[in-house]
Design an enzyme around this catalytic site. Sequence first.
Site, PDB file in Angstrom:
ATOM      1  N   ASN A 178      40.254  48.475  42.258  1.00 47.93           N
ATOM      2  CA  ASN A 178      40.365  47.161  42.891  1.00 47.93           C
ATOM      3  C   ASN A 178      41.840  46.848  43.109  1.00 47.93           C
ATOM      4  OD1 ASN A 178      39.543  44.447  43.685  1.00 47.93           O
ATOM      5  ND2 ASN A 178      40.294  43.760  41.683  1.00 47.93           N
TER       6      ASN A 178
ATOM      7  N   HIS B 199      44.427  43.566  43.157  1.00 50.64           N
ATOM      8  CA  HIS B 199      44.520  42.147  42.807  1.00 50.64           C
ATOM      9  C   HIS B 199      45.879  41.627  43.259  1.00 50.64           C
ATOM     10  CE1 HIS B 199      43.380  38.544  40.670  1.00 50.64           C
ATOM     11  NE2 HIS B 199      44.620  38.462  40.261  1.00 50.64           N
TER      12      HIS B 199
ATOM     13  N   GLY C  66      39.382  41.680  55.607  1.00 51.60           N
ATOM     14  CA  GLY C  66      39.365  43.146  55.688  1.00 51.60           C
ATOM     15  C   GLY C  66      40.627  43.753  56.260  1.00 51.60           C
TER      16      GLY C  66
HETATM   17  C1  GRF Z   1      43.954  40.766  49.151  1.00 46.27           C
HETATM   18  O1  GRF Z   1      45.030  39.922  48.922  1.00 46.27           O
HETATM   19  C2  GRF Z   1      43.524  41.469  47.894  1.00 46.27           C
HETATM   20  O2  GRF Z   1      44.558  41.638  46.972  1.00 46.27           O
HETATM   21  C3  GRF Z   1      42.510  40.536  47.314  1.00 46.27           C
HETATM   22  O3  GRF Z   1      41.863  39.982  48.424  1.00 46.27           O
HETATM   23  C4  GRF Z   1      42.714  39.999  49.556  1.00 46.27           C
HETATM   24  C5  GRF Z   1      41.970  40.633  50.678  1.00 46.27           C
HETATM   25  O4  GRF Z   1      42.633  40.506  51.900  1.00 46.27           O
HETATM   26  N1  GRF Z   1      41.686  41.196  46.335  1.00 46.27           N
HETATM   27  P1  GRF Z   1      42.068  41.226  53.179  1.00 46.27           P
HETATM   28  O5  GRF Z   1      40.606  40.845  53.316  1.00 46.27           O
HETATM   29  O6  GRF Z   1      42.231  42.708  52.970  1.00 46.27           O
HETATM   30  O7  GRF Z   1      42.885  40.741  54.321  1.00 46.27           O
END
Ligand code: GRF
Length: 190
Positions: free
Chosen positions: A103, A105, A12
């Site tokens: 989203n 990615h 998060g």
């Molecule tokens: C991020 O790298 C995002 O692109 C992917 O999941 C990761 C989440 O990281 N979908 P965090 O939980 O926000 O640290």
Amino acid sequence: MKKIVLFASGSGSNVENIVRYFQENNSSVIASVVLTNKSDAKVIDRCNRLNISCLYFNKNAFYKTNVIRDLLINTKPDLIILAGFLWKMPENIIQDFPTKIINIHPALLPKYGGKGMYGNNVHKAVKENNEPETGITIHYVNENYDEGAIIFQAKTPVFENDSVAEIAVKVHKLEYEHFPRTIKKLLFDN
Ligand code: GRF
């Protein structure tokens, strides 16, 4: 007042970065709630520290009942943000919120997307294929993993000696810089 709802499955850090950005830069955006499908996700601690609501739901509630769908409908969010959320959105929720679910990615879609392509799996594949660059993609969510219309991309170079962890750091940096700004644009420029 614009309302956002965030979904996350893990650490998060993006949720925290987005919430802090709007707390510091724009008090007319409020994170109504953060939703997580992992009862021990770090994002829950972050929400406690940030003093925002975080709710946990399980697979049954998400796919077999309307609990989350009704919560979203009643909240009337301006944007639903998937920030490291690993489950597929139910089709009825996608249909209820056309062009309102986005989203992020951690790669340059359409490369390195699809089921199983998340976190370090993505960065490993980028390294194994000797890609000269990687980056982030912010896109609308449709019925297929990582296939919705692209809103924004940013790139970073990958060098031969970069480890998977180093690639991850570069990509996270891009996420922290661009995700809140893209959200702000979507909320106010349309
Ligand atoms: C991020 O790298 C995002 O692109 C992917 O999941 C990761 C989440 O990281 N979908 P965090 O939980 O926000 O640290």
